[in-house]
Write an enzyme that holds these catalytic residues in place. Sequence first.
Site, short mmCIF file in Angstrom:
data_model
loop_
_atom_site.label_atom_id
_atom_site.label_comp_id
_atom_site.label_asym_id
_atom_site.label_seq_id
_atom_site.Cartn_x
_atom_site.Cartn_y
_atom_site.Cartn_z
N SER A 85 -5.03 35.06 -36.41
CA SER A 85 -5.85 33.88 -36.62
C SER A 85 -6.63 34.00 -37.91
O SER A 85 -7.10 35.08 -38.27
CB SER A 85 -6.82 33.69 -35.45
N HIS A 124 8.75 29.30 -10.16
CA HIS A 124 7.93 28.11 -10.44
C HIS A 124 6.60 28.50 -11.09
O HIS A 124 5.61 27.77 -10.96
CB HIS A 124 7.66 27.30 -9.17
#
Length: 461
Positions: free
Chosen positions: A312, A182
Amino acid sequence: MSEYRIEHDSMGEVRVPADAKWRAQTQRAVENFPVSGQRIERAHIEALARIKSAAAKVNAELGVLDEDVAGAIQEAAGEVAEGKWDEHFPVDVFQTGSGTSSNMNTNEVVATLATERLGRDVHPNDHVNASQSSNDVFPSSIHIAATAAVTRDLIPALDHLAGALERKAGEFADVVKSGRTHLMDATPVTLGQEFGGYAAQVRYGIERLQASLPRLAELPLGGTAVGTGINTPPGFSAAVIEEVARATGLPLTEARDHFEAQGARDGIVETSGQLRTIGVGLTKIANDLRWMASGPRTGLAEISLPDLQPGSSIMPGKVNPVIPEAVLMVAAQVTGNDATVAAAGAAGNFELNVMLPVIAKNVLESVRLLANVSRLLADRTVDGIVAHPERAREYAESSPSVVTPLNKYLGYEEAAKVAKRALAERKTIRQTVLEGGYVERGDLTREQLDQALDVLRMTRP
């Protein structure tokens, strides 16, 4: 010199580009279907040509074609199969649902090339398409192309990726880290165990493909228009499939039931589902790699992936997990392709499916994308992964989930109190147990505590 020449078919005359090897029916298809600009795959053109060559050979043996005509067709089809005339296959994927336009495109190009060799007319229907129909040729070509792509390209690529993952599983066998369920801390595992799991996913993908191959490799060739084999000489179907199998080296067989093989496309739908499953598995692997490599300062940073390119246009020094991201996009495309194949596979009415070209395009694209990206993932990412054992162990030892082995000494509820106290006070489980007096009270010995909190030992109970 004229830019066009006049060709004719059963509907009349058509202007065709003067240098085109195709003829009237192909030209009509070009004019009728300016839809996507996407042509059928190279592998599909090759498969169609292999059928034409095999059919010519068998037709000559059975007395349907003269030897010289059959020989010219075989030579011409061989060149088409090798890719020498791909620019003469202009028909859009989104065409007539039986693939008749692409079958006739093949017939016409082969007929033109054979005519040039022979010095007399070779007819696209009467000679190149003898003993055949688009309704058996085109689906057979899909299965041939897909069988070749799966066995020669995708399975070797997946084997290559599985091998890379297995090597890393061995390298990282003793790198202990926090397990996560989870996306929350769980009991420890080793990085090697995780990579071994990834390798198994890929290996099982290979098994799934191999399990579907017998049905993928079944051909309806010889069934002609509706599966009855009308207009074929006795023995044609078995002989032509045997010849295609011999020429291609593929494990091709005659359809056990020609009516199923032409009216339905369940075999190719099954294969597409296996491709989707492989894509789903690669998604899981790629996402895990991205999570473990996240950072460098504010993520998990348990591993480093190879730096491949600046990440980037505005943030200097930023590097991103570009190959895993490409894997995710391929998997998304394959999932979408499978949805298309499922819808198209349901489009069979009575004796023929009428969405064959789009089935072919999507299945062959899925195979090609999965094969390419599997090799990239292995070579440009997995092979260069570096583990950070200290960071990984720190996470494992600081996780409250390592309290789990203390259940047998303290009981579940008391162990839960220890875990909550450790979190609240930002201490390790070891500190909390010692400060809580559990050893002094005799609930467990220090030696038992040490053994219970050995995170590597937890991975091998």
